[in-house]
Write a protein that holds these residues in place. Structure first.
Motif, PDB file in Angstrom:
ATOM      1  N   PHE A 225      38.078  20.925   4.711  1.00 34.16           N
ATOM      2  CA  PHE A 225      38.073  20.181   6.196  1.00 34.16           C
ATOM      3  C   PHE A 225      38.919  18.771   5.719  1.00 34.16           C
ATOM      4  O   PHE A 225      39.509  18.352   6.419  1.00 34.16           O
ATOM      5  CB  PHE A 225      36.910  20.040   6.951  1.00 34.16           C
ATOM      6  CG  PHE A 225      36.974  19.642   8.154  1.00 34.16           C
ATOM      7  CD1 PHE A 225      37.713  20.154   9.234  1.00 34.16           C
ATOM      8  CD2 PHE A 225      36.320  18.339   8.319  1.00 34.16           C
ATOM      9  CE1 PHE A 225      37.590  19.276  10.454  1.00 34.16           C
ATOM     10  CE2 PHE A 225      36.532  17.455   9.488  1.00 34.16           C
ATOM     11  CZ  PHE A 225      37.118  18.058  10.662  1.00 34.16           C
ATOM     12  N   ALA A 226      38.104  18.359   4.658  1.00 39.35           N
ATOM     13  CA  ALA A 226      38.255  16.934   4.480  1.00 39.35           C
ATOM     14  C   ALA A 226      40.033  16.722   3.888  1.00 39.35           C
ATOM     15  O   ALA A 226      40.642  15.950   4.264  1.00 39.35           O
ATOM     16  CB  ALA A 226      37.331  16.449   3.295  1.00 39.35           C
ATOM     17  N   SER A 227      40.237  17.996   3.292  1.00 41.42           N
ATOM     18  CA  SER A 227      41.725  18.127   2.674  1.00 41.42           C
ATOM     19  C   SER A 227      42.552  18.172   3.763  1.00 41.42           C
ATOM     20  O   SER A 227      43.918  17.465   3.966  1.00 41.42           O
ATOM     21  CB  SER A 227      41.957  19.008   1.567  1.00 41.42           C
ATOM     22  OG  SER A 227      40.854  19.013   0.724  1.00 41.42           O
ATOM     23  N   GLU A 228      42.169  18.786   4.673  1.00 39.65           N
ATOM     24  CA  GLU A 228      43.151  19.000   6.017  1.00 39.65           C
ATOM     25  C   GLU A 228      43.271  17.465   6.554  1.00 39.65           C
ATOM     26  O   GLU A 228      44.603  17.323   7.179  1.00 39.65           O
ATOM     27  CB  GLU A 228      42.458  19.975   6.859  1.00 39.65           C
ATOM     28  CG  GLU A 228      42.573  21.333   6.391  1.00 39.65           C
ATOM     29  CD  GLU A 228      41.854  22.352   7.415  1.00 39.65           C
ATOM     30  OE1 GLU A 228      40.976  21.740   8.111  1.00 39.65           O
ATOM     31  OE2 GLU A 228      41.859  23.547   6.928  1.00 39.65           O
ATOM     32  N   ILE A 229      42.272  16.758   6.777  1.00 40.79           N
ATOM     33  CA  ILE A 229      42.580  15.806   7.471  1.00 40.79           C
ATOM     34  C   ILE A 229      43.496  14.527   6.661  1.00 40.79           C
ATOM     35  O   ILE A 229      44.269  13.979   7.103  1.00 40.79           O
ATOM     36  CB  ILE A 229      40.953  14.860   7.492  1.00 40.79           C
ATOM     37  CG1 ILE A 229      40.163  15.503   8.392  1.00 40.79           C
ATOM     38  CG2 ILE A 229      41.179  13.606   8.098  1.00 40.79           C
ATOM     39  CD1 ILE A 229      40.816  15.863  10.039  1.00 40.79           C
ATOM     40  N   THR A 230      42.998  14.666   5.280  1.00 39.32           N
ATOM     41  CA  THR A 230      44.110  14.009   4.392  1.00 39.32           C
ATOM     42  C   THR A 230      45.396  14.240   4.294  1.00 39.32           C
ATOM     43  O   THR A 230      46.431  13.405   4.529  1.00 39.32           O
ATOM     44  CB  THR A 230      43.392  14.010   2.920  1.00 39.32           C
ATOM     45  OG1 THR A 230      42.178  13.710   2.898  1.00 39.32           O
ATOM     46  CG2 THR A 230      44.321  13.203   2.048  1.00 39.32           C
ATOM     47  N   ALA A 231      45.644  15.729   4.331  1.00 33.92           N
ATOM     48  CA  ALA A 231      46.838  16.133   4.471  1.00 33.92           C
ATOM     49  C   ALA A 231      47.718  15.764   5.881  1.00 33.92           C
ATOM     50  O   ALA A 231      49.034  15.735   5.598  1.00 33.92           O
ATOM     51  CB  ALA A 231      47.110  17.838   4.274  1.00 33.92           C
ATOM     52  N   GLY A 232      47.127  15.941   6.840  1.00 33.06           N
ATOM     53  CA  GLY A 232      47.596  15.587   8.317  1.00 33.06           C
ATOM     54  C   GLY A 232      48.165  14.126   8.349  1.00 33.06           C
ATOM     55  O   GLY A 232      49.156  13.692   8.722  1.00 33.06           O
ATOM     56  N   VAL A 233      47.129  13.103   7.762  1.00 35.69           N
ATOM     57  CA  VAL A 233      47.644  11.734   7.679  1.00 35.69           C
ATOM     58  C   VAL A 233      48.724  11.597   6.941  1.00 35.69           C
ATOM     59  O   VAL A 233      49.885  10.751   7.000  1.00 35.69           O
ATOM     60  CB  VAL A 233      46.365  10.911   7.041  1.00 35.69           C
ATOM     61  CG1 VAL A 233      46.768   9.444   6.875  1.00 35.69           C
ATOM     62  CG2 VAL A 233      45.194  10.817   8.211  1.00 35.69           C
ATOM     63  N   PHE A 234      48.794  12.299   5.643  1.00 39.59           N
ATOM     64  CA  PHE A 234      49.905  12.060   4.792  1.00 39.59           C
ATOM     65  C   PHE A 234      51.261  12.849   5.343  1.00 39.59           C
ATOM     66  O   PHE A 234      52.316  11.984   5.100  1.00 39.59           O
ATOM     67  CB  PHE A 234      49.496  13.213   3.093  1.00 39.59           C
ATOM     68  CG  PHE A 234      50.645  13.098   2.351  1.00 39.59           C
ATOM     69  CD1 PHE A 234      50.749  12.154   1.468  1.00 39.59           C
ATOM     70  CD2 PHE A 234      51.637  14.386   2.170  1.00 39.59           C
ATOM     71  CE1 PHE A 234      51.787  12.293   0.490  1.00 39.59           C
ATOM     72  CE2 PHE A 234      52.417  14.247   1.262  1.00 39.59           C
ATOM     73  CZ  PHE A 234      52.622  13.436   0.551  1.00 39.59           C
ATOM     74  N   ALA A 235      51.169  13.936   5.959  1.00 38.27           N
ATOM     75  CA  ALA A 235      52.396  14.250   6.611  1.00 38.27           C
ATOM     76  C   ALA A 235      52.877  13.462   7.670  1.00 38.27           C
ATOM     77  O   ALA A 235      54.157  13.299   7.858  1.00 38.27           O
ATOM     78  CB  ALA A 235      52.144  15.856   7.342  1.00 38.27           C
ATOM     79  N   PHE A 236      51.840  12.722   8.469  1.00 37.45           N
ATOM     80  CA  PHE A 236      52.390  11.682   9.438  1.00 37.45           C
ATOM     81  C   PHE A 236      53.211  10.564   8.858  1.00 37.45           C
ATOM     82  O   PHE A 236      54.206  10.159   9.508  1.00 37.45           O
ATOM     83  CB  PHE A 236      51.298  11.388  10.352  1.00 37.45           C
ATOM     84  CG  PHE A 236      51.387  10.478  11.437  1.00 37.45           C
ATOM     85  CD1 PHE A 236      51.996  10.930  12.436  1.00 37.45           C
ATOM     86  CD2 PHE A 236      51.443   9.004  11.448  1.00 37.45           C
ATOM     87  CE1 PHE A 236      52.284  10.065  13.563  1.00 37.45           C
ATOM     88  CE2 PHE A 236      51.225   8.231  12.265  1.00 37.45           C
ATOM     89  CZ  PHE A 236      52.286   8.415  13.435  1.00 37.45           C
TER      90      PHE A 236
END
Length: 203
Positions: free
Chosen positions: A77-88
């Motif tokens: 879950f923490a990785s998903e949040i990080t990846a979402g910010v990274f993609a944005f």
């Protein structure tokens, strides 16, 4: 586990079966965009593996395995949040990379219209349904696909931006779905852990 396999399939489809796959046919490729897809596939593989902890923990009524399952889901879950910010943040870079690749191929074709790059630029035009990079009514001499409509056909750089935007929106939707599944998994694992503990205390 099923959600993880679905994520793997989705990531591989975007990498090898979607429009962006044509950009990998040359030596250059939009690494920033593909890096996000590799992370997505890795997350799917991790989800499938973690699902095994949940299945075994529930079947054996093991608090230890269920605790490991919860911890792994928390990391995902923490990785998903990080990846979402990274993609944005990285969307603009990914678009620029893909546009630069097309511009290089376009320039190579203009220097040598009969060379090897002729087939590459034609495949990109077919995949993107565009022709050239200028706002012109007609692109003279370029290998353009048939039955494309103006003015959309006049600027491939705009179409590249649209394609990456659309693909990133799909990745975002999948990421939200994974996050929802992850949250429910954490809730259910903790509830099951508490039930197992209460049953053992009663015995």
């Amino acid at each position: 586990q099923l959600a993880g396999l679905a994520v793997i399939a989705f990531g591989l489809w975007l990498r090898f079966g979607g429009v962006m796959a044509d950009f990998a046919s040359d030596k250059k490729s939009p690494e920033y965009f593909f890096m996000g897809l590799y992370v997505l596939v890795g997350a799917g593989a991790l989800m499938s593996t973690v699902g095994l902890f949940g299945c075994c923990g529930a079947a054996r009524e093991s608090q230890c395995l269920l605790g490991a399952f919860f911890a792994c889901l928390l990391v995902i879950f923490a990785s998903e949040i990080t990846a979402g910010v990274f993609a944005f943040i990285g969307k603009k870079v990914a678009i620029q990379e893909a546009q630069k690749i097309y511009e290089d191929i376009y320039d190579d074709y203009m220097k040598n219209p009969g060379g090897k790059v002729n087939r590459t630029i034609y495949h990109l035009h077919v995949a993107l349904q565009c022709c050239g990079k200028e706002n012109m009514e007609q692109q003279t001499g370029l290998p353009c696909p048939e039955n494309i409509q103006m003015p959309k056909a006049s600027n491939c750089l705009v179409e590249i931006q649209n394609v990456i935007d659309a693909n990133l929106h799909l990745v975002g939707i999948v990421g939200i779905a994974i996050a929802g599944i992850t949250i429910f998994g954490m809730i259910f694992s903790m509830v099951l852990c508490c039930v197992i503990r209460d049953m053992r205390d009663m015995i």
